[in-house]
Design a protein around this motif. Structure first.
Motif: not given
Ligand code: ASC
Length: 130
Positions: A21-22, A24-26, A28-29, A34, A36, A40-41, A44
């Motif tokens: 989950a974490h 994928s957040r990075v 996607m940026m 998503q 940048y 948040a990067a 995560n």
């Protein structure tokens, strides 16, 4: 650390799914899906780095049994190779964390790609079909 083999299986699955989950957040940026956001990067990626260190100890004796997981027999039959793959994944996750904290977007993209390949290579060799 674990009361039963089933508890160890649940633990490692939980660690991998929270890590995914974490990551994928990075990812996607990095892939431009998503925008940048350096903070948040970093947050995560730091979680990915920490979570990467959790699953290995949950592949102990008896945790190869049952149908609640997809770990192949190779995890235990080729344990040195599995340990090396785990170590590489942990190292690549640390590099992701460092890249995210550097604020260098190109470095982040490279580190996402390296860690993604490390995830995939372990799935190819050690994770069976559902
Ligand atoms: C992810 C995720 C994985 C890896 C893998 C890379 O985001 O959950 O298991 O990347 O798909 O190939």
């Amino acid at each position: 650390q674990f009361s039963t083999p089933e508890a160890a299986i649940k633990y490692r699955q939980g660690a991998f799914s929270v890590m995914a989950a974490h990551f994928s957040r990075v990812a996607m940026m990095a892939q431009g899906i998503q925008p940048y956001d350096a903070k948040a990067a970093s947050e995560n990626a730091e979680l990915v780095g920490n979570l990467s260190r959790l699953p290995f100890t949950a592949f102990g004796p008896g945790t190869d049994k049952g149908t609640s997981h997809r770990a192949k027999d190779e995890v235990w039959k080729e344990s040195a190779k599995f340990k090396a793959a785990s170590d590489k994944m942990v190292a690549d996750a640390s590099k992701l964390e460092a890249a995210a904290k550097s604020g260098d977007f190109e470095a982040l993209k490279a580190a996402v790609s390296t860690l993604g390949r490390s995830c995939k290579s372990c799935h190819d060799d050690f994770r069976g079909a559902r």
